[in-house]
Design a protein around this motif. Structure first.
Motif, PDB file in Angstrom:
ATOM      1  N   TYR A   1       0.493  -1.032   0.537  1.00  0.00           N
ATOM      2  CA  TYR A   1       0.221  -0.230   0.606  1.00  0.00           C
ATOM      3  C   TYR A   1       1.096   1.121   0.005  1.00  0.00           C
ATOM      4  O   TYR A   1       0.269   2.300   0.644  1.00  0.00           O
ATOM      5  N   TRP A   2       2.041   1.153  -0.494  1.00  0.00           N
ATOM      6  CA  TRP A   2       3.228   2.101  -0.504  1.00  0.00           C
ATOM      7  C   TRP A   2       2.460   2.763  -1.631  1.00  0.00           C
ATOM      8  O   TRP A   2       2.141   2.986  -2.990  1.00  0.00           O
ATOM      9  N   PRO A   3       2.322   4.141  -1.636  1.00  0.00           N
ATOM     10  CA  PRO A   3       1.736   5.288  -2.198  1.00  0.00           C
ATOM     11  C   PRO A   3       2.348   5.868  -3.840  1.00  0.00           C
ATOM     12  O   PRO A   3       1.961   6.400  -5.015  1.00  0.00           O
ATOM     13  N   TRP A   4       3.918   5.803  -3.790  1.00  0.00           N
ATOM     14  CA  TRP A   4       4.253   5.926  -4.792  1.00  0.00           C
ATOM     15  C   TRP A   4       5.505   4.919  -5.432  1.00  0.00           C
ATOM     16  O   TRP A   4       5.571   3.879  -4.571  1.00  0.00           O
ATOM     17  N   SER A   5       6.136   5.306  -6.165  1.00  0.00           N
ATOM     18  CA  SER A   5       7.413   5.123  -6.910  1.00  0.00           C
ATOM     19  C   SER A   5       8.277   4.057  -5.666  1.00  0.00           C
ATOM     20  O   SER A   5       8.668   4.459  -4.493  1.00  0.00           O
ATOM     21  N   PRO A   6       8.582   2.634  -5.594  1.00  0.00           N
ATOM     22  CA  PRO A   6       9.223   1.791  -4.920  1.00  0.00           C
ATOM     23  C   PRO A   6      10.886   2.364  -4.641  1.00  0.00           C
ATOM     24  O   PRO A   6      11.227   2.179  -3.272  1.00  0.00           O
ATOM     25  N   ASP A   7      10.803   3.063  -5.868  1.00  0.00           N
ATOM     26  CA  ASP A   7      12.962   3.543  -5.390  1.00  0.00           C
ATOM     27  C   ASP A   7      12.389   5.284  -4.055  1.00  0.00           C
ATOM     28  O   ASP A   7      13.314   5.446  -3.757  1.00  0.00           O
ATOM     29  N   TRP A   8      11.185   5.271  -3.812  1.00  0.00           N
ATOM     30  CA  TRP A   8      11.446   6.117  -2.724  1.00  0.00           C
ATOM     31  C   TRP A   8      10.449   6.229  -1.205  1.00  0.00           C
ATOM     32  O   TRP A   8      11.281   6.455  -0.031  1.00  0.00           O
ATOM     33  N   TRP A   9      10.658   4.089  -1.359  1.00  0.00           N
ATOM     34  CA  TRP A   9      10.578   3.454   0.053  1.00  0.00           C
ATOM     35  C   TRP A   9      12.087   4.004   0.337  1.00  0.00           C
ATOM     36  O   TRP A   9      12.563   3.028  -0.151  1.00  0.00           O
ATOM     37  N   LYS A  10      12.452   4.200   1.732  1.00  0.00           N
ATOM     38  CA  LYS A  10      13.815   4.067   2.156  1.00  0.00           C
ATOM     39  C   LYS A  10      13.496   4.453   3.257  1.00  0.00           C
ATOM     40  O   LYS A  10      13.468   4.831   4.642  1.00  0.00           O
ATOM     41  N   GLN A  11      13.225   2.620   4.206  1.00  0.00           N
ATOM     42  CA  GLN A  11      13.796   2.438   5.076  1.00  0.00           C
ATOM     43  C   GLN A  11      14.567   2.842   5.664  1.00  0.00           C
ATOM     44  O   GLN A  11      16.533   2.836   5.383  1.00  0.00           O
ATOM     45  N   SER A  12      15.435   3.371   7.289  1.00  0.00           N
ATOM     46  CA  SER A  12      16.723   3.830   8.108  1.00  0.00           C
ATOM     47  C   SER A  12      16.503   4.319   9.353  1.00  0.00           C
ATOM     48  O   SER A  12      17.031   4.463   9.890  1.00  0.00           O
ATOM     49  N   GLY A  13      15.599   2.669   9.941  1.00  0.00           N
ATOM     50  CA  GLY A  13      16.322   2.765  11.044  1.00  0.00           C
ATOM     51  C   GLY A  13      14.618   2.812  11.699  1.00  0.00           C
ATOM     52  O   GLY A  13      14.274   3.545  11.565  1.00  0.00           O
ATOM     53  N   ALA A  14      14.093   2.096  12.596  1.00  0.00           N
ATOM     54  CA  ALA A  14      12.765   2.499  12.997  1.00  0.00           C
ATOM     55  C   ALA A  14      12.692   3.450  13.869  1.00  0.00           C
ATOM     56  O   ALA A  14      11.410   4.131  13.477  1.00  0.00           O
ATOM     57  N   ARG A  15      13.280   4.210  14.410  1.00  0.00           N
ATOM     58  CA  ARG A  15      13.411   6.068  15.035  1.00  0.00           C
ATOM     59  C   ARG A  15      13.357   6.764  13.936  1.00  0.00           C
ATOM     60  O   ARG A  15      12.347   7.380  13.395  1.00  0.00           O
ATOM     61  N   ARG A  16      14.242   6.245  13.058  1.00  0.00           N
ATOM     62  CA  ARG A  16      14.235   7.449  11.453  1.00  0.00           C
ATOM     63  C   ARG A  16      12.923   7.670  10.936  1.00  0.00           C
ATOM     64  O   ARG A  16      12.719   8.360  10.619  1.00  0.00           O
ATOM     65  N   ASP A  17      12.569   5.941  11.163  1.00  0.00           N
ATOM     66  CA  ASP A  17      11.843   5.740   9.822  1.00  0.00           C
ATOM     67  C   ASP A  17       9.807   6.670  11.197  1.00  0.00           C
ATOM     68  O   ASP A  17       8.947   7.094   9.774  1.00  0.00           O
ATOM     69  N   LEU A  18      10.347   6.322  12.038  1.00  0.00           N
ATOM     70  CA  LEU A  18       9.292   7.134  12.895  1.00  0.00           C
ATOM     71  C   LEU A  18       9.289   8.277  12.949  1.00  0.00           C
ATOM     72  O   LEU A  18       7.852   9.400  12.912  1.00  0.00           O
ATOM     73  N   VAL A  19       9.831   8.692  12.514  1.00  0.00           N
ATOM     74  CA  VAL A  19       9.421  10.427  12.668  1.00  0.00           C
ATOM     75  C   VAL A  19       9.795  11.080  11.249  1.00  0.00           C
ATOM     76  O   VAL A  19       9.042  11.926  10.371  1.00  0.00           O
ATOM     77  N   LYS A  20      10.029  10.284   9.882  1.00  0.00           N
ATOM     78  CA  LYS A  20       9.714  10.173   8.744  1.00  0.00           C
ATOM     79  C   LYS A  20       7.862  10.236   8.734  1.00  0.00           C
ATOM     80  O   LYS A  20       6.962  10.550   7.714  1.00  0.00           O
ATOM     81  N   ALA A  21       7.498   8.803   9.339  1.00  0.00           N
ATOM     82  CA  ALA A  21       6.275   8.960   9.518  1.00  0.00           C
ATOM     83  C   ALA A  21       5.275  10.488  10.303  1.00  0.00           C
ATOM     84  O   ALA A  21       4.383  10.652   9.658  1.00  0.00           O
ATOM     85  N   GLY A  22       6.102  11.133  11.040  1.00  0.00           N
ATOM     86  CA  GLY A  22       5.797  12.160  11.934  1.00  0.00           C
ATOM     87  C   GLY A  22       5.413  13.260  11.004  1.00  0.00           C
ATOM     88  O   GLY A  22       4.187  14.403  11.177  1.00  0.00           O
ATOM     89  N   ALA A  23       6.652  13.344  10.529  1.00  0.00           N
ATOM     90  CA  ALA A  23       6.607  14.329   9.907  1.00  0.00           C
ATOM     91  C   ALA A  23       5.812  14.344   8.380  1.00  0.00           C
ATOM     92  O   ALA A  23       4.912  15.584   7.471  1.00  0.00           O
ATOM     93  N   LEU A  24       4.905  13.027   7.927  1.00  0.00           N
ATOM     94  CA  LEU A  24       4.064  12.865   6.831  1.00  0.00           C
ATOM     95  C   LEU A  24       2.765  13.684   7.115  1.00  0.00           C
ATOM     96  O   LEU A  24       2.205  13.699   5.999  1.00  0.00           O
ATOM     97  N   ILE A  25       2.861  12.482   8.174  1.00  0.00           N
ATOM     98  CA  ILE A  25       0.943  13.134   9.467  1.00  0.00           C
ATOM     99  C   ILE A  25       1.141  14.517   9.015  1.00  0.00           C
ATOM    100  O   ILE A  25       0.188  14.677   8.996  1.00  0.00           O
ATOM    101  N   LEU A  26       2.462  15.480   9.571  1.00  0.00           N
ATOM    102  CA  LEU A  26       2.570  16.840   9.839  1.00  0.00           C
ATOM    103  C   LEU A  26       2.434  17.257   8.689  1.00  0.00           C
ATOM    104  O   LEU A  26       1.587  17.506   8.238  1.00  0.00           O
ATOM    105  N   ALA A  27       2.533  16.864   7.124  1.00  0.00           N
ATOM    106  CA  ALA A  27       2.014  17.172   5.669  1.00  0.00           C
ATOM    107  C   ALA A  27       0.898  17.039   5.877  1.00  0.00           C
ATOM    108  O   ALA A  27       0.318  18.132   4.816  1.00  0.00           O
ATOM    109  N   GLU A  28       0.115  16.040   5.799  1.00  0.00           N
ATOM    110  CA  GLU A  28      -1.336  16.063   5.475  1.00  0.00           C
ATOM    111  C   GLU A  28      -2.315  16.740   6.113  1.00  0.00           C
ATOM    112  O   GLU A  28      -2.480  16.994   5.535  1.00  0.00           O
ATOM    113  N   ILE A  29      -1.778  16.739   7.663  1.00  0.00           N
ATOM    114  CA  ILE A  29      -2.502  17.530   7.948  1.00  0.00           C
ATOM    115  C   ILE A  29      -2.751  19.830   8.062  1.00  0.00           C
ATOM    116  O   ILE A  29      -3.171  19.628   7.530  1.00  0.00           O
TER     117      ILE A  29
END
Length: 181
Positions: free
Chosen positions: A139-167
């Motif tokens: 269910y990743w919405p973009w090209s697989p090239d944009w899926w860039k895991q970076s470690g648990a904490r860093r990925d959660l920070v990215k998730a938070g920033a994306l949620i902020l962008a959506e809000i």
């Protein structure tokens, strides 16, 4: 002070000054001292002193109440500051800024998303934060090239920033102003 005796604070101050200015006891000063004491007696009657002490007591209690409230307010401010300057919150905000300034994901770019892409991407990073190294989520919405895991904490920070962008996107669509844009 709304009691039977009216207290004239300035008169009391003046009388105190007169008493302080009295000469020391001596054979030549006793009569002048007695006159001054007699003239200023009105400020030192038991009734006046009692009223003043009562007012001091009331003011002291008020001061203690205010001091307690001040201490509580200072503690609350410290708690809020600790939350506001929480490293995790600051990291999410910094990532959101990085997404805009380095990646170029401007508000105008984000406005083009209408099918919850930003929220879906955030969900992918959040769900897979502790599952590093797997393939791109279905269910990743973009090209697989944009899926860039970076470690648990860093990925959660990215998730938070994306949620902020959506809000922010939702707020812009609703006409709610977003500071800094």
């Amino acid at each position: 002070m709304t009691r039977h005796t009216i207290i004239n604070i300035q008169q009391i101050r003046d009388d105190i000054c007169k008493r302080k200015a009295m000469p020391p006891f001596g054979p030549d000063t006793s009569i002048n001292r007695l006159k001054t004491i007699n003239e200023t007696q009105r400020s030192f009657t038991p009734e006046v002193v009692e009223l003043l002490l009562g007012e001091i007591d009331v003011l002291s209690k008020s001061e203690w109440t205010l001091a307690d409230e001040l201490v509580k307010a200072q503690k609350r401010i410290a708690e809020l500051e600790a939350r506001a300057f929480n490293p995790a919150i600051l990291d999410v905000i910094a990532e959101r800024h990085r997404q805009q300034s380095v990646e170029g994901w401007t508000p105008e770019h984000d406005n083009a998303y209408q099918n919850s892409e930003l929220a879906d991407a955030a969900a992918c990073y959040a769900i897979h934060a502790h599952n590093q190294g797997f393939s791109t989520p279905a269910y990743w919405p973009w090209s697989p090239d944009w899926w860039k895991q970076s470690g648990a904490r860093r990925d959660l920070v990215k998730a938070g920033a994306l949620i902020l962008a959506e809000i922010e996107r939702i707020d812009r669509a609703a006409g709610i102003g977003v500071k800094g844009e």
